[in-house]
Design a protein around this motif. Structure first.
Motif, PDB file in Angstrom:
ATOM      1  N   UNK A  31      -0.584 -14.082   8.398  1.00 50.73           N
ATOM      2  CA  UNK A  31      -0.875 -13.324   7.180  1.00 50.73           C
ATOM      3  C   UNK A  31      -1.625 -12.033   7.501  1.00 50.73           C
ATOM      4  N   UNK A  32      -1.102 -10.915   6.989  1.00 50.54           N
ATOM      5  CA  UNK A  32      -1.724  -9.602   7.169  1.00 50.54           C
ATOM      6  C   UNK A  32      -2.207  -9.091   5.819  1.00 50.54           C
ATOM      7  N   UNK A  33      -3.440  -8.611   5.753  1.00 50.43           N
ATOM      8  CA  UNK A  33      -4.009  -8.147   4.485  1.00 50.43           C
ATOM      9  C   UNK A  33      -4.555  -6.721   4.602  1.00 50.43           C
ATOM     10  N   UNK A  34      -3.707  -5.741   4.878  1.00 53.80           N
ATOM     11  CA  UNK A  34      -4.195  -4.361   4.979  1.00 53.80           C
ATOM     12  C   UNK A  34      -4.518  -3.756   3.617  1.00 53.80           C
ATOM     13  N   UNK A  35      -5.537  -2.933   3.580  1.00 55.59           N
ATOM     14  CA  UNK A  35      -5.880  -2.125   2.413  1.00 55.59           C
ATOM     15  C   UNK A  35      -5.866  -2.941   1.120  1.00 55.59           C
ATOM     16  N   UNK A  36      -5.074  -2.511   0.117  1.00 56.52           N
ATOM     17  CA  UNK A  36      -5.101  -3.170  -1.196  1.00 56.52           C
ATOM     18  C   UNK A  36      -4.558  -4.584  -1.188  1.00 56.52           C
ATOM     19  N   UNK A  37      -3.813  -4.968  -0.174  1.00 58.67           N
ATOM     20  CA  UNK A  37      -3.216  -6.309  -0.147  1.00 58.67           C
ATOM     21  C   UNK A  37      -4.300  -7.381  -0.118  1.00 58.67           C
ATOM     22  N   UNK A  38      -5.420  -7.099   0.509  1.00 56.29           N
ATOM     23  CA  UNK A  38      -6.513  -8.071   0.580  1.00 56.29           C
ATOM     24  C   UNK A  38      -6.993  -8.469  -0.813  1.00 56.29           C
ATOM     25  N   UNK A  39      -7.252  -7.481  -1.649  1.00 56.05           N
ATOM     26  CA  UNK A  39      -7.720  -7.761  -3.004  1.00 56.05           C
ATOM     27  C   UNK A  39      -6.674  -8.523  -3.806  1.00 56.05           C
ATOM     28  N   UNK A  40      -5.407  -8.130  -3.672  1.00 61.12           N
ATOM     29  CA  UNK A  40      -4.336  -8.784  -4.422  1.00 61.12           C
ATOM     30  C   UNK A  40      -4.166 -10.236  -4.003  1.00 61.12           C
ATOM     31  N   UNK A  41      -4.247 -10.498  -2.693  1.00 64.02           N
ATOM     32  CA  UNK A  41      -4.087 -11.873  -2.222  1.00 64.02           C
ATOM     33  C   UNK A  41      -5.290 -12.726  -2.620  1.00 64.02           C
ATOM     34  N   UNK A  42      -6.497 -12.181  -2.498  1.00 63.32           N
ATOM     35  CA  UNK A  42      -7.673 -12.953  -2.888  1.00 63.32           C
ATOM     36  C   UNK A  42      -7.631 -13.297  -4.373  1.00 63.32           C
ATOM     37  N   UNK A  43      -7.142 -12.372  -5.186  1.00 64.23           N
ATOM     38  CA  UNK A  43      -7.003 -12.660  -6.615  1.00 64.23           C
ATOM     39  C   UNK A  43      -5.971 -13.760  -6.839  1.00 64.23           C
ATOM     40  N   UNK A  44      -4.874 -13.733  -6.074  1.00 64.09           N
ATOM     41  CA  UNK A  44      -3.861 -14.787  -6.201  1.00 64.09           C
ATOM     42  C   UNK A  44      -4.464 -16.148  -5.872  1.00 64.09           C
ATOM     43  N   UNK A  45      -5.243 -16.213  -4.816  1.00 59.31           N
ATOM     44  CA  UNK A  45      -5.896 -17.473  -4.448  1.00 59.31           C
ATOM     45  C   UNK A  45      -6.794 -17.971  -5.573  1.00 59.31           C
ATOM     46  N   UNK A  81       0.795  -1.238   0.000  1.00 57.44           N
ATOM     47  CA  UNK A  81       0.000   0.000   0.000  1.00 57.44           C
ATOM     48  C   UNK A  81       0.821   1.279   0.000  1.00 57.44           C
ATOM     49  N   UNK A  82       2.095   1.207   0.427  1.00 55.94           N
ATOM     50  CA  UNK A  82       2.920   2.415   0.462  1.00 55.94           C
ATOM     51  C   UNK A  82       3.157   2.987  -0.933  1.00 55.94           C
ATOM     52  N   UNK A  83       3.041   2.160  -1.972  1.00 52.85           N
ATOM     53  CA  UNK A  83       3.256   2.662  -3.335  1.00 52.85           C
ATOM     54  C   UNK A  83       2.160   3.634  -3.754  1.00 52.85           C
ATOM     55  N   UNK A  84       1.006   3.562  -3.110  1.00 54.34           N
ATOM     56  CA  UNK A  84      -0.071   4.494  -3.420  1.00 54.34           C
ATOM     57  C   UNK A  84       0.337   5.927  -3.106  1.00 54.34           C
ATOM     58  N   UNK A  85       1.237   6.113  -2.123  1.00 55.36           N
ATOM     59  CA  UNK A  85       1.701   7.449  -1.781  1.00 55.36           C
ATOM     60  C   UNK A  85       2.612   8.023  -2.861  1.00 55.36           C
ATOM     61  N   UNK A  86       3.073   7.162  -3.767  1.00 59.63           N
ATOM     62  CA  UNK A  86       3.914   7.611  -4.873  1.00 59.63           C
ATOM     63  C   UNK A  86       3.089   7.834  -6.136  1.00 59.63           C
ATOM     64  N   UNK A  87       1.750   7.712  -6.011  1.00 55.16           N
ATOM     65  CA  UNK A  87       0.879   7.843  -7.170  1.00 55.16           C
ATOM     66  C   UNK A  87       0.872   6.609  -8.048  1.00 55.16           C
ATOM     67  N   UNK A  88       1.296   5.464  -7.480  1.00 55.64           N
ATOM     68  CA  UNK A  88       1.406   4.226  -8.241  1.00 55.64           C
ATOM     69  C   UNK A  88       0.517   3.149  -7.634  1.00 55.64           C
ATOM     70  N   UNK A  89       0.396   2.050  -8.351  1.00 59.00           N
ATOM     71  CA  UNK A  89      -0.443   0.954  -7.883  1.00 59.00           C
ATOM     72  C   UNK A  89       0.308   0.046  -6.915  1.00 59.00           C
ATOM     73  N   UNK A  90      -0.354  -0.373  -5.819  1.00 65.11           N
ATOM     74  CA  UNK A  90       0.239  -1.374  -4.937  1.00 65.11           C
ATOM     75  C   UNK A  90       0.324  -2.753  -5.598  1.00 65.11           C
ATOM     76  N   UNK A  91      -0.282  -2.891  -6.780  1.00 67.10           N
ATOM     77  CA  UNK A  91      -0.251  -4.162  -7.496  1.00 67.10           C
ATOM     78  C   UNK A  91       1.051  -4.350  -8.254  1.00 67.10           C
ATOM     79  N   UNK A  92       0.956  -4.457  -9.563  1.00 65.91           N
ATOM     80  CA  UNK A  92       2.142  -4.732 -10.375  1.00 65.91           C
ATOM     81  C   UNK A  92       3.149  -3.591 -10.353  1.00 65.91           C
ATOM     82  N   UNK A  93       2.697  -2.346 -10.178  1.00 65.78           N
ATOM     83  CA  UNK A  93       3.645  -1.232 -10.083  1.00 65.78           C
ATOM     84  C   UNK A  93       4.620  -1.442  -8.932  1.00 65.78           C
TER      85      UNK A  93
END
Length: 374
Positions: free
Chosen positions: A280-294, A104-116
């Motif tokens: 396992x910790x799933x804060x903010x955008x990490x939850x969506x990313x992990x659920x998609x991985x599953x 989620x820290x990448x969001x502070x850079x104007x980028x995606x916490x996902x692939x960015x």
């Protein structure tokens, strides 16, 4: 209420599938999504409009932007971690661990916490210079600096930038203690410095191992060192006299928690003397990313994993409350804790925790620090 929950979940699963980046564009990456950061005014997603334009896009490549940092030691007052200061020579991490709570820290850079987060990285080439300056400030009081608690300092781009090597040289020269956490066997490159520091009680290293299953590791943390290489790193550090611990970080219920005993046994057999874990910790955008991985990699485990996880998080994907965010709560969380403690005791782990010394610290007189008049 149960029917509404089921409908909401199916709708959420469908939305995840529709937002995925094409597999051939993200091959070798952990995240399957690249939604815009939550602070952006516009949300953008790539989709196939029927003209097959996505087929012309090149695969995602890692890019690195150099950042002239203004400070390098980060302070914290968290009551449930053992250090109050840390260093992060990089932003983002090419290891691509899909569960990484730093995403989620990448969001502070104007980028995606996902692939960015795993493809658009930032390096701080002046890290060692800043460190020397900050250690030399009047009134600085040494305490162990933690490195690798946010993004991995030994991720692949470290081979080129060598920022960790430079940082360790400053810490060795000033007699300052350091604790390192990594998922990379590249840490062995600096075993010469670490061994000298360890001999004086100034260094220890923790290797993070999530799973010994290479298939799980390959998709869950695609560009981190393979499990057997991390075990080899534990052995190499231990033989060089560097205190080594193993971290099961994170333990994923119904997916990797069955490996607790095997991982601890393998680590102890290679020289680890301490062990710890984080649920396992799933804060903010990490939850969506992990659920998609599953859904992409273990669809048969999806509901089971998430149901157990929520049972340990008060019915939510994540609970950030102090004292609970690392270990969870409830019967399943207690069972994990008991299994871990019993196995560690049986293997002789954590019998004596190595405490690093601050008594050898000597403030530097270079790096832009004003010298004493007398």
């Amino acid at each position: 209420m149960a029917a509404i929950t089921l409908i909401d979940q199916v709708s959420s699963d469908t939305a995840l599938a529709g937002a995925r980046v094409a597999e051939d564009l993200r091959r070798g990456r952990g995240a399957g999504l690249n939604r815009s950061g939550r602070f952006e005014r516009e949300q953008r997603e790539a989709f196939d409009d029927g003209w097959e334009t996505l087929d012309d896009l090149p695969p995602l490549k890692t890019t690195v932007q150099e950042e002239k940092a203004r400070s390098i030691i980060t302070r914290n007052t968290s009551p449930d971690i053992s250090f109050d200061r840390s260093i992060n020579p990089y932003r983002g991490c090419e290891h691509g661990c899909v569960y990484c709570f730093a995403r989620p820290s990448h969001a502070f850079m104007g980028l995606s916490p996902g692939l960015d987060f795993e493809t658009r990285l930032f390096a701080k080439p002046n890290a060692a210079e800043l460190l020397e300056r900050e250690l030399g400030r009047p009134g600085y009081q040494p305490r162990t600096i933690a490195i690798g608690t946010n993004t991995d300092p030994y991720q692949p781009i470290e081979r080129r930038y060598r920022l960790m090597r430079e940082i360790l040289e400053v810490l060795e020269r000033t007699g300052h203690p350091v604790g390192i956490v990594t998922k990379s066997a590249l840490v062995l490159r600096d075993v010469d410095i670490l061994a000298r520091m360890a001999e004086k009680g100034l260094a220890k290293v923790a290797l993070s191992i999530t799973s010994l299953d290479r298939d799980i590791a390959r998709t869950l943390e695609p560009r981190a060192s393979a499990p057997h290489r991390r075990l080899a790193a534990i052995k190499g550090l231990s033989e060089a006299g560097v205190p080594v611990s193993v971290m099961m970080a994170p333990i994923i219920p119904a997916l990797t928690d069955s490996e607790i005993e095997a991982i601890l046994e393998a680590a102890a057999g290679n020289g680890a003397t301490e062990a710890g874990y984080v649920l396992l910790r799933l804060p903010l955008e990490v939850s969506e990313l992990f659920r998609d991985w599953l859904l992409r990699n273990r669809p048969d485990r999806y509901r089971h994993v998430m149901n157990i996880l929520r049972s340990m998080r008060g019915g939510k994907d994540y609970d950030a409350e102090w004292g609970q965010r690392m270990k969870g709560q409830g019967p399943y969380a207690q069972q994990i804790g008991q299994r871990f403690a019993l196995t560690a005791r049986r293997l002789g782990l954590n019998q004596r925790r190595r405490k690093l010394t601050t008594e050898l610290f000597t403030a530097p007189q270079t790096g832009g620090v004003q010298l004493s008049l007398f």
